[in-house]
Design a protein around this motif. Structure first.
Motif, short mmCIF file in Angstrom:
data_model
loop_
_atom_site.label_atom_id
_atom_site.label_comp_id
_atom_site.label_asym_id
_atom_site.label_seq_id
_atom_site.Cartn_x
_atom_site.Cartn_y
_atom_site.Cartn_z
N PRO A 4 0.81 -1.18 0.00
CA PRO A 4 0.10 -0.07 0.07
C PRO A 4 0.96 1.20 0.02
O PRO A 4 2.07 1.33 0.54
CB PRO A 4 -0.97 -0.14 1.19
N PRO A 17 -2.97 3.78 6.81
CA PRO A 17 -4.42 4.05 7.10
C PRO A 17 -4.30 5.12 8.41
O PRO A 17 -5.30 5.91 8.50
CB PRO A 17 -4.92 2.60 7.31
N ASP A 65 -1.57 8.52 7.37
CA ASP A 65 -1.52 9.18 6.06
C ASP A 65 -0.25 9.50 5.39
O ASP A 65 -0.32 10.17 4.43
CB ASP A 65 -2.46 10.37 5.93
N SER A 87 -2.95 -7.82 5.17
CA SER A 87 -3.67 -7.71 4.01
C SER A 87 -5.02 -8.43 4.00
O SER A 87 -5.74 -7.87 3.27
CB SER A 87 -3.02 -8.25 2.83
N GLY A 101 -11.76 -3.21 5.53
CA GLY A 101 -11.38 -1.88 4.98
C GLY A 101 -11.21 -0.69 5.99
O GLY A 101 -10.46 0.05 5.87
N TYR A 102 -11.89 -1.01 6.98
CA TYR A 102 -11.74 0.09 8.22
C TYR A 102 -10.47 0.55 8.74
O TYR A 102 -10.18 1.28 9.45
CB TYR A 102 -13.03 0.16 9.31
N THR A 143 -7.52 -0.96 7.09
CA THR A 143 -6.57 -0.82 5.97
C THR A 143 -6.58 0.43 5.07
O THR A 143 -5.74 0.54 4.47
CB THR A 143 -6.54 -2.10 5.18
N ASP A 144 -7.66 1.00 4.79
CA ASP A 144 -8.05 1.94 3.91
C ASP A 144 -7.90 3.35 4.63
O ASP A 144 -8.92 3.62 5.52
CB ASP A 144 -9.42 1.81 3.28
N THR A 147 -11.45 5.21 5.29
CA THR A 147 -12.31 4.59 6.18
C THR A 147 -11.90 4.26 7.58
O THR A 147 -12.61 3.74 8.32
CB THR A 147 -13.04 3.30 5.66
N TYR A 148 -10.49 4.60 7.39
CA TYR A 148 -9.96 4.17 9.00
C TYR A 148 -10.61 5.22 9.86
O TYR A 148 -10.83 6.50 9.67
CB TYR A 148 -8.31 4.55 9.02
#
Length: 81
Positions: A7, A11, A14, A44, A48-49, A51-52, A55-56
């Protein structure tokens, strides 16, 4: 066997200092990443909350400028004389 895609953004803080920490003993099952700034690590296969960056949870985001001001927990006791 393919190399995992690392990535480009952490997350939690930033920043763009993400590296591959380790991979699953069973090839291709998961990869684990580490942020070199805030030391957040994630697999991995996490949702998503976690890792992204988009949406973290905002309550758990860290501003990299605040890291040097954070207390050491647990605190390191003074040396005995």
């Amino acid at each position: 066997m393919s190399t995992p895609t690392i990535p480009d953004t952490c997350p939690r803080c930033d920043t763009h200092e993400v590296s591959l920490l380790t991979e699953s003993p069973v090839p291709g099952h998961w990869s684990m990443y580490l942020c070199g700034v805030c030391f957040y690590s994630w697999r991995s296969t996490e949702p998503g909350y976690a890792t992204d960056p988009a949406t973290y949870p905002a309550a758990f985001k860290i501003d990299p400028a605040d890291i040097p001001k954070m207390p050491v927990v647990p605190s390191i006791p003074a040396r005995r004389a």
